[in-house]
Enzyme design. Structure first.
Site, PDB file in Angstrom:
ATOM      1  NE  ARG A  34      -4.130  -1.747   1.975  1.00 40.59           N
ATOM      2  CZ  ARG A  34      -4.875  -2.299   2.916  1.00 40.59           C
ATOM      3  NH1 ARG A  34      -4.593  -2.100   4.186  1.00 40.59           N
ATOM      4  NH2 ARG A  34      -5.913  -3.032   2.594  1.00 40.59           N
ATOM      5  CE  LYS A 205     -20.823 -16.013   5.957  1.00 38.11           C
ATOM      6  NZ  LYS A 205     -21.035 -14.944   6.931  1.00 38.11           N
ATOM      7  N   GLY A 361     -10.292  -8.732  -1.967  1.00 40.23           N
ATOM      8  CA  GLY A 361      -9.175  -9.259  -1.196  1.00 40.23           C
ATOM      9  C   GLY A 361      -8.639 -10.606  -1.620  1.00 40.23           C
ATOM     10  N   GLY A 384     -13.093  -3.725  -0.400  1.00 39.96           N
ATOM     11  CA  GLY A 384     -14.462  -3.304  -0.088  1.00 39.96           C
ATOM     12  C   GLY A 384     -14.952  -2.211  -1.017  1.00 39.96           C
TER      13      GLY A 384
HETATM   14  P1  AMP Z   1     -14.711 -14.158   0.251  1.00 42.43           P
HETATM   15  O1  AMP Z   1     -13.983 -13.367   1.295  1.00 42.43           O
HETATM   16  O2  AMP Z   1     -16.185 -14.232   0.445  1.00 42.43           O
HETATM   17  O3  AMP Z   1     -14.311 -13.795  -1.155  1.00 42.43           O
HETATM   18  O4  AMP Z   1     -14.265 -15.655   0.495  1.00 42.43           O
HETATM   19  C1  AMP Z   1     -12.962 -16.100   0.351  1.00 42.43           C
HETATM   20  C2  AMP Z   1     -12.791 -17.360   1.140  1.00 42.43           C
HETATM   21  O5  AMP Z   1     -13.704 -18.318   0.679  1.00 42.43           O
HETATM   22  C3  AMP Z   1     -11.427 -17.942   0.994  1.00 42.43           C
HETATM   23  O6  AMP Z   1     -10.781 -17.902   2.244  1.00 42.43           O
HETATM   24  C4  AMP Z   1     -11.681 -19.377   0.569  1.00 42.43           C
HETATM   25  O7  AMP Z   1     -10.902 -20.314   1.249  1.00 42.43           O
HETATM   26  C5  AMP Z   1     -13.132 -19.576   0.902  1.00 42.43           C
HETATM   27  N1  AMP Z   1     -13.758 -20.587   0.048  1.00 42.43           N
HETATM   28  C6  AMP Z   1     -13.745 -20.632  -1.292  1.00 42.43           C
HETATM   29  N2  AMP Z   1     -14.372 -21.722  -1.732  1.00 42.43           N
HETATM   30  C7  AMP Z   1     -14.787 -22.401  -0.651  1.00 42.43           C
HETATM   31  C8  AMP Z   1     -15.491 -23.615  -0.455  1.00 42.43           C
HETATM   32  N3  AMP Z   1     -15.891 -24.358  -1.484  1.00 42.43           N
HETATM   33  N4  AMP Z   1     -15.770 -23.998   0.809  1.00 42.43           N
HETATM   34  C9  AMP Z   1     -15.360 -23.249   1.851  1.00 42.43           C
HETATM   35  N5  AMP Z   1     -14.688 -22.098   1.733  1.00 42.43           N
HETATM   36  C10 AMP Z   1     -14.407 -21.674   0.489  1.00 42.43           C
END
Ligand code: AMP
Length: 404
Positions: A34, A205, A361, A384
Protein backbone atom coordinates in the site's frame (compact mmCIF):
# COMPACT_ATOMS: atom_id res chain seq x y z
CA UNK A 1 -12.23 18.53 -10.02
CA UNK A 2 -8.79 18.92 -11.47
CA UNK A 3 -6.55 16.25 -13.02
CA UNK A 4 -3.55 15.34 -10.92
CA UNK A 5 -1.27 14.78 -13.89
CA UNK A 6 -2.11 18.23 -15.28
CA UNK A 7 -1.60 20.05 -12.00
CA UNK A 8 1.67 21.78 -11.24
CA UNK A 9 2.40 21.59 -7.51
CA UNK A 10 5.27 24.07 -7.54
CA UNK A 11 5.38 25.95 -4.19
CA UNK A 12 2.17 24.24 -3.10
CA UNK A 13 1.44 21.95 -0.18
CA UNK A 14 -0.43 18.85 -1.26
CA UNK A 15 -2.51 17.31 1.51
CA UNK A 16 -2.71 13.69 0.42
CA UNK A 17 -5.03 11.10 1.95
CA UNK A 18 -3.25 7.78 1.54
CA UNK A 19 -4.06 4.29 2.75
CA UNK A 20 -1.05 3.34 4.84
CA UNK A 21 -3.01 0.80 6.84
CA UNK A 22 -0.20 -1.72 6.34
CA UNK A 23 0.42 -4.83 8.45
CA UNK A 24 2.93 -4.04 11.22
CA UNK A 25 4.40 -6.68 13.55
CA UNK A 26 6.65 -5.59 16.43
CA UNK A 27 7.23 -2.24 14.75
CA UNK A 28 8.19 -3.85 11.43
CA UNK A 29 6.12 -3.44 8.28
CA UNK A 30 5.55 -6.91 6.86
CA UNK A 31 3.91 -5.88 3.58
CA UNK A 32 4.44 -2.38 2.19
CA UNK A 33 2.37 -2.79 -1.01
CA UNK A 34 0.00 0.00 0.00
CA UNK A 35 2.91 2.35 0.60
CA UNK A 36 4.73 1.62 -2.64
CA UNK A 37 1.42 2.07 -4.48
CA UNK A 38 1.27 5.70 -3.28
CA UNK A 39 4.87 6.56 -4.18
CA UNK A 40 4.21 7.80 -7.76
CA UNK A 41 1.75 10.39 -6.43
CA UNK A 42 4.13 11.59 -3.72
CA UNK A 43 7.07 11.73 -6.12
CA UNK A 44 5.18 13.75 -8.73
CA UNK A 45 4.37 16.49 -6.17
CA UNK A 46 7.99 16.58 -5.00
CA UNK A 47 9.31 16.60 -8.57
CA UNK A 48 7.07 19.59 -9.34
CA UNK A 49 8.66 21.50 -6.44
CA UNK A 50 5.82 21.03 -3.97
CA UNK A 51 5.62 19.73 -0.40
CA UNK A 52 3.67 16.67 0.74
CA UNK A 53 1.53 16.27 3.85
CA UNK A 54 0.28 12.73 4.23
CA UNK A 55 -2.62 11.54 6.32
CA UNK A 56 -3.81 7.99 6.89
CA UNK A 57 -5.66 5.78 9.31
CA UNK A 58 -4.16 2.67 10.85
CA UNK A 59 -6.23 -0.12 12.42
CA UNK A 60 -9.13 0.59 14.74
CA UNK A 61 -7.50 2.14 17.81
CA UNK A 62 -10.58 3.37 19.68
CA UNK A 63 -12.62 0.22 19.10
CA UNK A 64 -9.72 -2.09 20.01
CA UNK A 65 -8.82 -0.13 23.15
CA UNK A 66 -12.44 -0.39 24.28
CA UNK A 67 -12.22 -4.17 23.98
CA UNK A 68 -8.69 -4.51 25.34
CA UNK A 69 -7.95 -1.80 27.93
CA UNK A 70 -4.28 -2.89 28.16
CA UNK A 71 -3.80 -1.32 24.73
CA UNK A 72 -3.01 2.38 24.34
CA UNK A 73 -3.02 4.79 21.42
CA UNK A 74 0.75 4.31 21.16
CA UNK A 75 0.07 0.75 19.96
CA UNK A 76 -1.50 2.25 16.85
CA UNK A 77 1.11 4.84 15.94
CA UNK A 78 2.10 5.52 12.34
CA UNK A 79 5.68 6.23 13.40
CA UNK A 80 7.11 3.00 11.92
CA UNK A 81 5.40 3.97 8.67
CA UNK A 82 7.19 7.34 8.65
CA UNK A 83 10.50 5.55 9.16
CA UNK A 84 9.82 3.05 6.39
CA UNK A 85 8.64 5.77 4.04
CA UNK A 86 11.91 7.64 4.65
CA UNK A 87 13.73 4.60 3.31
CA UNK A 88 11.41 4.20 0.33
CA UNK A 89 11.74 7.85 -0.66
CA UNK A 90 15.38 8.26 0.30
CA UNK A 91 14.64 11.37 2.34
CA UNK A 92 13.83 12.17 5.94
CA UNK A 93 10.05 12.04 6.35
CA UNK A 94 8.90 14.30 9.19
CA UNK A 95 6.33 13.03 11.64
CA UNK A 96 3.68 14.95 13.59
CA UNK A 97 2.78 13.19 16.82
CA UNK A 98 -0.88 14.13 16.41
CA UNK A 99 -2.95 14.66 13.28
CA UNK A 100 -4.42 17.92 14.55
CA UNK A 101 -3.12 20.39 17.14
CA UNK A 102 -0.15 22.71 17.40
CA UNK A 103 2.64 20.33 16.47
CA UNK A 104 0.96 19.28 13.23
CA UNK A 105 -0.02 22.86 12.36
CA UNK A 106 3.51 24.13 13.03
CA UNK A 107 5.21 21.35 11.07
CA UNK A 108 2.77 21.76 8.16
CA UNK A 109 3.32 25.51 8.13
CA UNK A 110 7.10 25.24 8.08
CA UNK A 111 7.24 22.47 5.50
CA UNK A 112 9.42 23.39 2.54
CA UNK A 113 9.27 22.32 -1.10
CA UNK A 114 10.71 18.81 -1.47
CA UNK A 115 9.81 17.84 2.10
CA UNK A 116 7.32 15.25 3.33
CA UNK A 117 5.33 15.23 6.57
CA UNK A 118 3.24 12.31 7.84
CA UNK A 119 0.51 13.06 10.37
CA UNK A 120 -0.25 10.64 13.19
CA UNK A 121 -3.11 8.12 12.83
CA UNK A 122 -6.37 9.90 11.99
CA UNK A 123 -8.38 7.32 13.89
CA UNK A 124 -7.05 8.52 17.24
CA UNK A 125 -10.12 10.73 16.88
CA UNK A 126 -13.64 9.36 16.66
CA UNK A 127 -14.46 12.39 14.52
CA UNK A 128 -12.61 10.80 11.59
CA UNK A 129 -14.98 7.88 11.09
CA UNK A 130 -17.97 10.01 12.07
CA UNK A 131 -17.19 12.35 9.20
CA UNK A 132 -17.07 15.34 11.54
CA UNK A 133 -17.06 18.60 9.63
CA UNK A 134 -15.01 20.64 12.15
CA UNK A 135 -12.34 17.94 12.30
CA UNK A 136 -12.24 17.81 8.49
CA UNK A 137 -11.91 21.58 8.32
CA UNK A 138 -8.97 21.53 10.76
CA UNK A 139 -7.16 19.00 8.58
CA UNK A 140 -7.96 20.96 5.43
CA UNK A 141 -6.00 23.96 6.72
CA UNK A 142 -2.67 22.17 6.26
CA UNK A 143 -2.72 21.98 2.47
CA UNK A 144 -3.31 24.18 -0.55
CA UNK A 145 -4.54 21.24 -2.58
CA UNK A 146 -6.40 18.10 -1.48
CA UNK A 147 -5.45 14.83 -3.14
CA UNK A 148 -7.31 11.61 -2.42
CA UNK A 149 -5.17 8.57 -3.17
CA UNK A 150 -6.87 6.15 -0.78
CA UNK A 151 -9.14 4.00 -2.90
CA UNK A 152 -9.30 1.41 -0.12
CA UNK A 153 -11.39 3.80 1.99
CA UNK A 154 -13.30 5.48 -0.86
CA UNK A 155 -16.50 3.72 0.21
CA UNK A 156 -16.45 5.45 3.59
CA UNK A 157 -17.77 8.97 4.15
CA UNK A 158 -15.05 9.77 6.67
CA UNK A 159 -13.69 13.23 7.50
CA UNK A 160 -10.41 12.79 5.61
CA UNK A 161 -11.76 10.75 2.68
CA UNK A 162 -14.87 12.70 1.72
CA UNK A 163 -16.02 15.51 4.05
CA UNK A 164 -12.73 17.41 3.77
CA UNK A 165 -13.14 17.94 0.00
CA UNK A 166 -15.78 20.64 0.54
CA UNK A 167 -13.11 22.94 1.96
CA UNK A 168 -11.25 23.05 -1.33
CA UNK A 169 -12.41 24.71 -4.57
CA UNK A 170 -12.97 22.52 -7.64
CA UNK A 171 -9.52 23.10 -9.12
CA UNK A 172 -7.80 22.30 -5.82
CA UNK A 173 -9.11 18.78 -5.25
CA UNK A 174 -8.27 15.73 -7.24
CA UNK A 175 -7.57 12.00 -7.23
CA UNK A 176 -3.96 10.88 -6.88
CA UNK A 177 -2.44 8.56 -9.47
CA UNK A 178 -3.41 5.37 -7.64
CA UNK A 179 -7.01 6.45 -7.20
CA UNK A 180 -7.14 7.73 -10.78
CA UNK A 181 -6.00 4.31 -12.00
CA UNK A 182 -8.54 2.49 -9.83
CA UNK A 183 -11.42 4.68 -10.97
CA UNK A 184 -10.40 4.42 -14.63
CA UNK A 185 -10.16 0.60 -14.41
CA UNK A 186 -13.51 0.30 -12.65
CA UNK A 187 -15.24 2.66 -15.09
CA UNK A 188 -13.82 0.79 -18.06
CA UNK A 189 -15.27 -2.50 -16.83
CA UNK A 190 -18.55 -1.09 -15.58
CA UNK A 191 -19.43 1.38 -18.32
CA UNK A 192 -17.10 1.02 -21.30
CA UNK A 193 -16.74 -2.74 -21.45
CA UNK A 194 -16.42 -4.68 -24.66
CA UNK A 195 -18.59 -7.76 -24.94
CA UNK A 196 -18.45 -10.61 -24.13
CA UNK A 197 -18.09 -9.31 -20.57
CA UNK A 198 -17.46 -12.25 -18.24
CA UNK A 199 -17.72 -11.74 -14.48
CA UNK A 200 -16.16 -14.39 -12.27
CA UNK A 201 -17.58 -14.31 -8.78
CA UNK A 202 -16.38 -16.64 -6.07
CA UNK A 203 -15.70 -16.78 -2.37
CA UNK A 204 -17.40 -18.15 0.66
CA UNK A 205 -20.78 -16.55 0.98
CA UNK A 206 -23.46 -15.74 -1.52
CA UNK A 207 -24.92 -13.18 0.92
CA UNK A 208 -21.77 -11.06 0.51
CA UNK A 209 -22.05 -11.11 -3.28
CA UNK A 210 -25.79 -10.79 -3.99
CA UNK A 211 -25.68 -7.08 -4.70
CA UNK A 212 -22.74 -7.33 -7.05
CA UNK A 213 -24.34 -10.22 -8.96
CA UNK A 214 -27.63 -8.33 -9.21
CA UNK A 215 -25.92 -5.25 -10.55
CA UNK A 216 -23.86 -7.28 -13.01
CA UNK A 217 -27.04 -8.79 -14.44
CA UNK A 218 -27.49 -5.48 -16.22
CA UNK A 219 -23.97 -5.40 -17.59
CA UNK A 220 -22.30 -8.80 -17.97
CA UNK A 221 -22.80 -11.33 -20.73
CA UNK A 222 -21.81 -14.30 -18.55
CA UNK A 223 -21.45 -14.71 -14.81
CA UNK A 224 -19.30 -17.58 -13.57
CA UNK A 225 -20.04 -18.55 -9.99
CA UNK A 226 -17.50 -20.61 -8.06
CA UNK A 227 -16.27 -21.11 -4.53
CA UNK A 228 -18.34 -21.99 -1.49
CA UNK A 229 -21.19 -19.76 -2.59
CA UNK A 230 -22.03 -22.03 -5.54
CA UNK A 231 -23.47 -24.73 -3.27
CA UNK A 232 -26.31 -22.54 -2.05
CA UNK A 233 -27.45 -22.43 -5.69
CA UNK A 234 -27.16 -26.21 -6.09
CA UNK A 235 -29.11 -26.85 -2.92
CA UNK A 236 -31.76 -24.33 -3.96
CA UNK A 237 -32.21 -26.29 -7.18
CA UNK A 238 -32.74 -29.50 -5.22
CA UNK A 239 -29.19 -30.86 -5.48
CA UNK A 240 -27.34 -32.89 -2.83
CA UNK A 241 -24.37 -30.94 -1.49
CA UNK A 242 -23.24 -33.02 1.50
CA UNK A 243 -21.47 -30.85 4.05
CA UNK A 244 -20.55 -28.11 1.57
CA UNK A 245 -20.93 -24.52 2.61
CA UNK A 246 -24.55 -23.42 2.33
CA UNK A 247 -26.62 -20.46 3.44
CA UNK A 248 -29.99 -22.03 4.03
CA UNK A 249 -31.65 -18.66 4.51
CA UNK A 250 -30.61 -17.63 1.01
CA UNK A 251 -32.07 -20.49 -1.01
CA UNK A 252 -35.05 -18.47 -2.32
CA UNK A 253 -32.81 -15.58 -3.16
CA UNK A 254 -30.49 -17.86 -5.14
CA UNK A 255 -33.43 -19.11 -7.21
CA UNK A 256 -34.61 -15.55 -7.68
CA UNK A 257 -31.17 -14.55 -9.01
CA UNK A 258 -31.17 -17.43 -11.49
CA UNK A 259 -34.64 -16.43 -12.68
CA UNK A 260 -33.67 -12.78 -13.07
CA UNK A 261 -30.57 -13.78 -15.05
CA UNK A 262 -32.69 -15.84 -17.42
CA UNK A 263 -35.12 -12.97 -17.92
CA UNK A 264 -32.23 -10.63 -18.70
CA UNK A 265 -30.49 -13.06 -21.03
CA UNK A 266 -27.38 -13.35 -18.87
CA UNK A 267 -25.82 -16.82 -18.67
CA UNK A 268 -24.99 -17.93 -15.16
CA UNK A 269 -22.45 -20.74 -15.07
CA UNK A 270 -22.24 -22.93 -11.99
CA UNK A 271 -19.40 -25.47 -11.60
CA UNK A 272 -20.71 -28.81 -12.91
CA UNK A 273 -18.34 -30.80 -10.69
CA UNK A 274 -16.29 -30.29 -7.54
CA UNK A 275 -13.19 -31.50 -5.82
CA UNK A 276 -14.52 -32.84 -2.56
CA UNK A 277 -13.00 -33.46 0.84
CA UNK A 278 -13.99 -35.56 3.84
CA UNK A 279 -13.27 -32.61 6.12
CA UNK A 280 -12.16 -29.00 5.98
CA UNK A 281 -8.41 -29.51 6.29
CA UNK A 282 -5.29 -29.23 4.17
CA UNK A 283 -4.59 -32.96 4.63
CA UNK A 284 -8.18 -34.11 4.10
CA UNK A 285 -8.87 -37.07 1.84
CA UNK A 286 -10.04 -35.68 -1.49
CA UNK A 287 -12.22 -37.00 -4.27
CA UNK A 288 -14.48 -35.56 -6.94
CA UNK A 289 -18.21 -35.49 -7.57
CA UNK A 290 -20.89 -33.71 -9.54
CA UNK A 291 -21.63 -30.55 -7.59
CA UNK A 292 -25.29 -31.48 -7.16
CA UNK A 293 -24.52 -35.06 -6.12
CA UNK A 294 -22.02 -34.66 -3.33
CA UNK A 295 -22.26 -37.68 -0.99
CA UNK A 296 -23.12 -37.24 2.68
CA UNK A 297 -20.05 -36.58 4.78
CA UNK A 298 -18.19 -34.85 1.92
CA UNK A 299 -17.86 -31.19 1.04
CA UNK A 300 -16.94 -29.33 -2.13
CA UNK A 301 -13.75 -27.32 -1.61
CA UNK A 302 -12.78 -26.55 -5.21
CA UNK A 303 -14.29 -26.59 -8.67
CA UNK A 304 -13.72 -29.87 -10.49
CA UNK A 305 -12.03 -30.69 -13.77
CA UNK A 306 -15.14 -30.39 -15.98
CA UNK A 307 -16.03 -27.06 -14.42
CA UNK A 308 -12.49 -25.80 -14.85
CA UNK A 309 -12.52 -26.67 -18.55
CA UNK A 310 -15.97 -25.15 -18.98
CA UNK A 311 -14.97 -21.91 -17.23
CA UNK A 312 -11.67 -21.68 -19.13
CA UNK A 313 -13.56 -21.83 -22.43
CA UNK A 314 -15.91 -19.01 -21.45
CA UNK A 315 -13.04 -16.87 -20.14
CA UNK A 316 -11.09 -17.55 -23.34
CA UNK A 317 -13.83 -15.88 -25.37
CA UNK A 318 -14.15 -12.82 -23.13
CA UNK A 319 -13.20 -9.30 -24.12
CA UNK A 320 -13.75 -7.91 -20.63
CA UNK A 321 -13.21 -9.83 -17.38
CA UNK A 322 -14.01 -8.91 -13.80
CA UNK A 323 -12.83 -11.36 -11.14
CA UNK A 324 -13.86 -11.19 -7.51
CA UNK A 325 -13.42 -14.15 -5.17
CA UNK A 326 -11.59 -17.50 -5.38
CA UNK A 327 -13.02 -20.69 -6.90
CA UNK A 328 -12.14 -22.80 -3.90
CA UNK A 329 -10.11 -22.99 -0.72
CA UNK A 330 -7.00 -21.87 -2.59
CA UNK A 331 -5.09 -21.40 0.67
CA UNK A 332 -4.81 -25.21 0.84
CA UNK A 333 -2.65 -26.80 -1.83
CA UNK A 334 -5.03 -29.66 -2.51
CA UNK A 335 -7.84 -27.24 -3.30
CA UNK A 336 -6.03 -24.49 -5.15
CA UNK A 337 -6.09 -25.99 -8.62
CA UNK A 338 -9.40 -24.47 -9.75
CA UNK A 339 -8.47 -20.95 -8.66
CA UNK A 340 -5.02 -21.30 -10.21
CA UNK A 341 -6.44 -22.53 -13.54
CA UNK A 342 -8.93 -19.68 -13.62
CA UNK A 343 -6.13 -17.18 -12.89
CA UNK A 344 -4.14 -18.69 -15.76
CA UNK A 345 -7.17 -18.48 -18.05
CA UNK A 346 -7.61 -14.80 -17.17
CA UNK A 347 -3.93 -14.23 -17.91
CA UNK A 348 -4.22 -16.04 -21.28
CA UNK A 349 -7.32 -14.02 -22.24
CA UNK A 350 -5.49 -10.83 -21.28
CA UNK A 351 -2.56 -11.81 -23.49
CA UNK A 352 -5.07 -12.16 -26.33
CA UNK A 353 -6.38 -8.64 -25.84
CA UNK A 354 -9.09 -8.92 -23.18
CA UNK A 355 -9.22 -6.29 -20.44
CA UNK A 356 -9.09 -7.96 -17.01
CA UNK A 357 -9.69 -6.43 -13.62
CA UNK A 358 -9.06 -8.44 -10.46
CA UNK A 359 -10.61 -6.91 -7.37
CA UNK A 360 -11.52 -8.07 -3.90
CA UNK A 361 -9.18 -9.26 -1.20
CA UNK A 362 -8.98 -12.99 -1.81
CA UNK A 363 -8.79 -13.04 -5.59
CA UNK A 364 -6.01 -10.47 -5.32
CA UNK A 365 -4.29 -12.71 -2.77
CA UNK A 366 -4.72 -15.60 -5.22
CA UNK A 367 -3.14 -13.86 -8.25
CA UNK A 368 -0.31 -12.75 -5.98
CA UNK A 369 0.17 -16.28 -4.67
CA UNK A 370 0.45 -17.61 -8.23
CA UNK A 371 2.73 -14.71 -9.26
CA UNK A 372 0.34 -13.60 -11.98
CA UNK A 373 -0.55 -10.10 -10.76
CA UNK A 374 1.53 -8.38 -13.44
CA UNK A 375 -0.08 -10.45 -16.20
CA UNK A 376 -3.63 -9.17 -15.79
CA UNK A 377 -4.72 -5.68 -16.87
CA UNK A 378 -5.38 -4.26 -13.41
CA UNK A 379 -5.28 -5.48 -9.81
CA UNK A 380 -7.35 -3.33 -7.50
CA UNK A 381 -5.99 -2.34 -4.09
CA UNK A 382 -9.42 -1.60 -2.66
CA UNK A 383 -11.37 -4.74 -1.75
CA UNK A 384 -14.46 -3.30 -0.09
CA UNK A 385 -14.44 -0.17 -2.20
CA UNK A 386 -14.25 -2.12 -5.47
CA UNK A 387 -17.03 -4.44 -4.34
CA UNK A 388 -19.30 -1.49 -3.51
CA UNK A 389 -18.43 0.16 -6.80
CA UNK A 390 -19.58 -2.93 -8.70
CA UNK A 391 -22.67 -3.15 -6.53
CA UNK A 392 -23.56 0.11 -8.26
CA UNK A 393 -23.18 2.29 -5.17
CA UNK A 394 -21.82 5.80 -5.30
CA UNK A 395 -18.54 5.89 -3.37
CA UNK A 396 -18.36 8.98 -1.11
CA UNK A 397 -14.59 9.34 -1.69
CA UNK A 398 -15.13 9.55 -5.44
CA UNK A 399 -18.28 11.70 -5.34
CA UNK A 400 -16.63 14.24 -3.01
CA UNK A 401 -14.07 14.95 -5.70
CA UNK A 402 -16.10 14.61 -8.89
CA UNK A 403 -19.26 16.31 -7.67
CA UNK A 404 -17.76 18.88 -5.37
P1 AMP B 1 -14.71 -14.16 0.25
O1 AMP B 1 -13.98 -13.37 1.30
O2 AMP B 1 -16.19 -14.23 0.45
O3 AMP B 1 -14.31 -13.79 -1.15
O4 AMP B 1 -14.27 -15.66 0.50
C1 AMP B 1 -12.96 -16.10 0.35
C2 AMP B 1 -12.79 -17.36 1.14
O5 AMP B 1 -13.70 -18.32 0.68
C3 AMP B 1 -11.43 -17.94 0.99
O6 AMP B 1 -10.78 -17.90 2.24
C4 AMP B 1 -11.68 -19.38 0.57
O7 AMP B 1 -10.90 -20.31 1.25
C5 AMP B 1 -13.13 -19.58 0.90
N1 AMP B 1 -13.76 -20.59 0.05
C6 AMP B 1 -13.74 -20.63 -1.29
N2 AMP B 1 -14.37 -21.72 -1.73
C7 AMP B 1 -14.79 -22.40 -0.65
C8 AMP B 1 -15.49 -23.62 -0.46
N3 AMP B 1 -15.89 -24.36 -1.48
N4 AMP B 1 -15.77 -24.00 0.81
C9 AMP B 1 -15.36 -23.25 1.85
N5 AMP B 1 -14.69 -22.10 1.73
C10 AMP B 1 -14.41 -21.67 0.49
Amino acid sequence: MSRFTDHNFKSQKALIRVDFNVPIKNGVITDDTRMTAALPTIKKVLADGGAVILMSHWGRPLKDIEKKPELTLADFTLKPVAEHLSKLLGLDVQFAADCIGEDAAEKAKNLQAGQVLLLENLRYYKQEEKGDKDFAEKLSKYGDVYVNDAFGTAHRAHASTAVIAQFFPGDKKMFGLLMEGEVAAAEKVMFNNQKPFVAIIGGAKVSDKILIIENLLDRATDIIIGGGMAYTFFKAEGGKIGNSLCENDRLDMALELLKKAEEKGVSIHLPADSITADRFAADATSSSALSNEIPDGWMGLDIGQMATEQFKKIIGEAKTILWNGPMGVFEMEKFQHGTKSIAEAVVAATAHGAYSLVGGGDSVAAVNKFHLADKVSYVSTGGGAMLEYFEGKELPGIAAITKG
